[in-house]
Design a protein around this motif. Structure first.
Motif, PDB file in Angstrom:
ATOM      1  N   PRO A 258      88.037  61.831  78.131  1.00 28.15           N
ATOM      2  CA  PRO A 258      88.361  62.699  76.998  1.00 28.15           C
ATOM      3  C   PRO A 258      88.396  64.175  77.347  1.00 28.15           C
ATOM      4  CG  PRO A 258      86.076  62.037  76.880  1.00 28.15           C
ATOM      5  CD  PRO A 258      86.654  61.331  78.073  1.00 28.15           C
ATOM      6  N   HIS A 259      87.917  64.544  78.542  1.00 28.52           N
ATOM      7  CA  HIS A 259      87.892  65.941  78.952  1.00 28.52           C
ATOM      8  C   HIS A 259      88.727  66.117  80.220  1.00 28.52           C
ATOM      9  CE1 HIS A 259      84.753  67.090  76.074  1.00 28.52           C
ATOM     10  NE2 HIS A 259      84.163  65.946  76.368  1.00 28.52           N
ATOM     11  N   SER A 260      89.157  67.353  80.459  1.00 25.43           N
ATOM     12  CA  SER A 260      89.972  67.646  81.635  1.00 25.43           C
ATOM     13  C   SER A 260      89.156  68.221  82.781  1.00 25.43           C
ATOM     14  CB  SER A 260      91.093  68.636  81.266  1.00 25.43           C
ATOM     15  OG  SER A 260      90.534  69.863  80.813  1.00 25.43           O
ATOM     16  N   LYS A 261      87.889  68.590  82.513  1.00 25.42           N
ATOM     17  CA  LYS A 261      87.020  69.131  83.558  1.00 25.42           C
ATOM     18  C   LYS A 261      85.654  68.471  83.466  1.00 25.42           C
ATOM     19  CE  LYS A 261      89.388  73.605  83.791  1.00 25.42           C
ATOM     20  NZ  LYS A 261      89.261  75.085  83.683  1.00 25.42           N
ATOM     21  N   ALA A 262      84.704  68.973  84.250  1.00 28.03           N
ATOM     22  CA  ALA A 262      83.391  68.338  84.356  1.00 28.03           C
ATOM     23  C   ALA A 262      82.707  68.242  82.997  1.00 28.03           C
ATOM     24  CB  ALA A 262      82.514  69.129  85.328  1.00 28.03           C
ATOM     25  N   VAL A 263      82.110  67.075  82.737  1.00 28.11           N
ATOM     26  CA  VAL A 263      81.344  66.851  81.506  1.00 28.11           C
ATOM     27  C   VAL A 263      79.922  67.337  81.769  1.00 28.11           C
ATOM     28  CG1 VAL A 263      80.586  65.166  79.806  1.00 28.11           C
ATOM     29  CG2 VAL A 263      82.792  64.877  80.949  1.00 28.11           C
ATOM     30  N   SER A 264      79.595  68.518  81.265  1.00 24.64           N
ATOM     31  CA  SER A 264      78.321  69.161  81.584  1.00 24.64           C
ATOM     32  C   SER A 264      77.176  68.713  80.688  1.00 24.64           C
ATOM     33  CB  SER A 264      78.476  70.677  81.494  1.00 24.64           C
ATOM     34  OG  SER A 264      79.031  71.043  80.240  1.00 24.64           O
ATOM     35  N   GLY A 265      77.479  68.055  79.569  1.00 24.59           N
ATOM     36  CA  GLY A 265      76.415  67.613  78.676  1.00 24.59           C
ATOM     37  C   GLY A 265      76.832  66.421  77.847  1.00 24.59           C
ATOM     38  N   VAL A 266      75.924  65.446  77.708  1.00 23.72           N
ATOM     39  CA  VAL A 266      76.120  64.302  76.815  1.00 23.72           C
ATOM     40  C   VAL A 266      74.816  64.070  76.053  1.00 23.72           C
ATOM     41  CG1 VAL A 266      77.935  63.124  78.102  1.00 23.72           C
ATOM     42  CG2 VAL A 266      75.569  62.686  78.694  1.00 23.72           C
ATOM     43  N   GLU A 267      74.942  63.766  74.766  1.00 20.30           N
ATOM     44  CA  GLU A 267      73.781  63.497  73.917  1.00 20.30           C
ATOM     45  C   GLU A 267      74.187  62.516  72.826  1.00 20.30           C
ATOM     46  OE1 GLU A 267      70.628  64.432  73.994  1.00 20.30           O
ATOM     47  OE2 GLU A 267      70.697  65.878  75.647  1.00 20.30           O
ATOM     48  N   ALA A 275      77.940  62.699  71.574  1.00 21.97           N
ATOM     49  CA  ALA A 275      78.524  64.032  71.725  1.00 21.97           C
ATOM     50  C   ALA A 275      78.621  64.383  73.201  1.00 21.97           C
ATOM     51  CB  ALA A 275      77.692  65.073  70.991  1.00 21.97           C
ATOM     52  N   SER A 276      79.659  65.153  73.556  1.00 21.95           N
ATOM     53  CA  SER A 276      79.850  65.582  74.945  1.00 21.95           C
ATOM     54  C   SER A 276      80.491  66.963  74.951  1.00 21.95           C
ATOM     55  CB  SER A 276      80.736  64.589  75.719  1.00 21.95           C
ATOM     56  OG  SER A 276      82.029  64.507  75.138  1.00 21.95           O
ATOM     57  N   CYS A 277      80.119  67.767  75.936  1.00 24.37           N
ATOM     58  CA  CYS A 277      80.747  69.072  76.146  1.00 24.37           C
ATOM     59  C   CYS A 277      81.197  69.164  77.590  1.00 24.37           C
ATOM     60  CB  CYS A 277      79.805  70.217  75.792  1.00 24.37           C
ATOM     61  SG  CYS A 277      78.427  70.466  76.939  1.00 24.37           S
ATOM     62  N   SER A 278      82.116  70.095  77.859  1.00 23.23           N
ATOM     63  CA  SER A 278      82.757  70.111  79.165  1.00 23.23           C
ATOM     64  C   SER A 278      83.088  71.530  79.586  1.00 23.23           C
ATOM     65  CB  SER A 278      84.032  69.256  79.133  1.00 23.23           C
ATOM     66  OG  SER A 278      84.804  69.423  80.302  1.00 23.23           O
ATOM     67  N   TYR A 279      83.392  71.658  80.881  1.00 24.64           N
ATOM     68  CA  TYR A 279      83.865  72.929  81.410  1.00 24.64           C
ATOM     69  C   TYR A 279      85.218  73.329  80.818  1.00 24.64           C
ATOM     70  CZ  TYR A 279      80.296  72.930  85.132  1.00 24.64           C
ATOM     71  OH  TYR A 279      79.116  72.961  85.828  1.00 24.64           O
ATOM     72  N   HIS A 307      78.297  74.588  79.301  1.00 26.45           N
ATOM     73  CA  HIS A 307      77.411  74.098  80.356  1.00 26.45           C
ATOM     74  C   HIS A 307      76.183  73.369  79.851  1.00 26.45           C
ATOM     75  CE1 HIS A 307      79.342  76.192  83.822  1.00 26.45           C
ATOM     76  NE2 HIS A 307      79.802  76.958  82.855  1.00 26.45           N
ATOM     77  N   SER A 308      75.901  73.382  78.565  1.00 21.61           N
ATOM     78  CA  SER A 308      74.706  72.698  78.066  1.00 21.61           C
ATOM     79  C   SER A 308      74.951  72.243  76.638  1.00 21.61           C
ATOM     80  CB  SER A 308      73.479  73.615  78.127  1.00 21.61           C
ATOM     81  OG  SER A 308      73.729  74.841  77.465  1.00 21.61           O
ATOM     82  N   LEU A 309      74.276  71.130  76.275  1.00 16.91           N
ATOM     83  CA  LEU A 309      74.436  70.542  74.947  1.00 16.91           C
ATOM     84  C   LEU A 309      73.092  69.987  74.499  1.00 16.91           C
ATOM     85  CD1 LEU A 309      76.521  69.745  72.714  1.00 16.91           C
ATOM     86  CD2 LEU A 309      76.705  67.541  73.876  1.00 16.91           C
TER      87      LEU A 309
END
Length: 571
Positions: A258-267, A275-279, A307-309
């Motif tokens: 679902p993201h185009s760059k590194a997935v920096s956080g999952v919760e 939930a996930s966040c990415s670069y 970078h954090s979630l």
């Protein structure tokens, strides 16, 4: 005496004199000389032809001989490598004009939506096990085209829905409540019993799986009380879920991109939302009830990376705290997705509000400048939920009162230095993690991991006292220089034993280390080193204890997840 006879010239001398006399003899003219030579040459050719005829060999055509001699005369000198390369490029110039050279989509100026990009440039389905479909909107100017590509909703395929059907049984069943996790008390076992439980942790062949293709940046455990379900995000935007079972045939591994760059956080927000966040500056929530990846937040500036979630435990899993590459804290409500109303919030500035309205997304509820550089981790105090700690690349750990932060963020000019931390703890180098201990011991400790090869343990009660000097931390030497190819170490507490935490190690043979804070003297010492020479051959940077089962999961830089399970436990 005797007279010596005159010396006779040698044979070589006679031949030399003869040839000299011939060269010096007068001739009748250059034409006669060339004619006599031509006559001799023709005589030799006739003689050779006659000899070939006697031997039964067909005669050589005079024209072919002349052609071969002319060809040899026209043959150019041997070319160097550079000359051959140049000649080859000139010869292929016409072919390139006839057939257009293949070029990448980037060189051709073709925009590809972010969820469909793959590391090798393939624009086919990005899921390793299934395909994703997106609901893309048309229209909009070119400046927001890339943002619209990131803000697309991704719908799960039918195969995904079938493979994830087991989540239906977890909705109302045996699941820990995220909102109550900070207030529930955990009964810790004695030190001897805890050491025995660590000694029973084992790795097996079916408890090591490659969940995502590349290096793992983030990991989370599902809040189920009876199952082990791990979610990880990797370097290229891949998000994977692994359900562990003792029976290898019953295990499930599902992954998407679902993201185009590194997935920096999952919760996990709750039992059915991840939930996930990415670069790439996007926050997504995988909603298994709606069977879609919802977009919660998209950075309006392409230079901003997340970078954090962290899920705010006091919000029932609805509020997400996120840190970006510029040290900014964001509060995002998961109910404000791309399918929600586009009415902009009054807490955001007018310029930001217009950007979010154009993408049919609400801006973050609050935005506050917390650090000078990227934020690696965010954590909430288990009892005083208004208190959070942040670890940053700017070599500091800061404690914040969110009530003051959000008030400063709501005021005009909230990007200025209006918010002040409760405490600022300086470190030698960048701090990769900072986390409060679980509610079992009332969040008495704060552990930080720093690149100066030290693990620090603070007394959090002393940190929250206003007007007091910074308490001295307990220092544990630990090699934290993982380099650029291994994810940074992060220390995480054991919810079942709140005075113990786990961290990765670079020691050989490879191991995962468990530390404990002494109740009497307050000293921190290592109590266990989990090893397996056959299965654990790389450093596990990320490690998490299960909140109810005697299980420890770890992740390495090749996309593998390791599940240390109690040998007396059946799953």
């Amino acid at each position: 005496g005797q007279r010596t006879p005159p010396s006779q010239p040698s044979q070589h001398t006679i031949l030399a004199m003869t040839s000299k006399q011939e060269r010096s003899s007068p001739t009748d003219g250059s034409a006669d000389a060339s004619l006599s030579y031509e006559e001799r040459r023709l005589a030799n050719i006739a003689k050779n032809q006659a000899m070939l005829a006697q031997l039964g060999i067909p005669s050589i055509s005079r024209n072919s001989a002349l052609k071969s001699s002319a060809k040899r005369a026209r043959a150019p000198a041997k070319k160097t490598k550079s000359a051959r390369r140049k000649l080859k490029s000139e010869e292929g110039h016409d072919e390139e004009q006839q057939e257009e050279q293949r070029r990448s989509l980037r060189l051709r100026g073709v925009s590809v939506p972010a969820p469909w990009r793959t590391p090798d440039g393939d624009t086919s389905s990005s899921s390793s096990s299934s395909s994703l479909s997106s609901e893309a909107g048309d229209g909009g100017d070119s400046s927001s085209s890339s943002l619209r590509a990131h803000a697309q909703r991704i719908v799960l395929s039918e195969e995904d829905q079938i493979n994830l059907a087991f989540f239906e049984s977890l909705r109302d069943a045996d699941v820990k409540s995220v909102s109550n996790s900070t207030t529930s008390s955990t009964t810790s076992s004695s030190r001897a019993d805890y050491l025995q439980s660590l000694a029973r942790l084992r790795l097996s062949e079916n408890s090591v799986k490659k969940v995502v293709p590349s290096r793992i940046y983030s990991m989370a455990l599902h809040p189920s009380n009876s199952q082990v379900i791990v979610s990880v995000g990797d370097k290229f935007g891949q998000l994977g879920i692994w359900r562990y079972c003792d029976d290898d045939d019953q295990q499930m591994i599902q992954s998407w991109r679902p993201h185009s760059k590194a997935v920096s956080g999952v919760e996990f927000c709750d039992a059915t939302r991840l939930a996930s966040c990415s670069y790439d500056g996007v926050i997504r929530v995988l909603d298994l009830e709606k069977e879609v990846f919802e977009v919660i937040h998209t950075a309006t500036d392409s230079s901003v990376s997340l970078h954090s979630l962290h899920v705010d435990p006091s919000s029932g899993g609805q509020l997400l705290l996120c840190g970006d590459s510029y040290g900014t804290l964001l509060w995002c409500d998961t109910r404000c997705s791309s399918s929600s109303s586009s009415k902009s919030s009054s807490l955001a500035s007018s310029s930001s509000s217009s950007s979010w309205s154009g993408l049919d997304l609400k801006p973050p509820q609050h935005v506050a400048q917390a650090h000078e550089s990227k934020i690696f981790t965010i954590d909430t105090h288990p009892l005083q939920t208004h208190c959070i700690c942040t670890a940053s690349l700017d070599r500091t750990v800061k404690l914040w009162d969110t009530r003051k932060l959000t008030a400063a963020a709501s005021a005009p000019g909230h990007h200025s230095a209006a918010a002040y931390p409760l405490r600022e703890l300086d470190h030698g180098l960048c701090v990769s993690s900072a986390r409060f201990s679980p509610p079992g011991n009332d969040g008495s400790y704060l552990v930080t991991v720093c690149n100066d090869d030290l693990i620090r343990v603070y007394d959090s009660a002393a940190l929250l006292l206003q007007g007091e000097a910074d308490p001295a931390p307990r220092l544990i030497p630990h090699n934290n220089k993982t380099g650029r190819w291994i994810s940074k170490f992060q220390a995480t507490w054991d919810p079942k034993q709140p005075d113990s935490f786990v961290v990765g190690s670079l020691q050989q043979p490879r191991q995962v280390e468990v530390y404990s804070v002494g109740a009497r003297d307050g000293g921190v010492r290592i109590i266990a080193a989990l090893r397996n020479a056959e299965l654990l051959k790389s450093a596990c940077s990320l490690n998490l204890f299960h909140h109810s089962l005697n299980v420890l999961v770890g992740a390495n830089a090749s996309g593998r997840v390791f599940c240390w399970k109690d040998e007396q436990l059946s799953l």
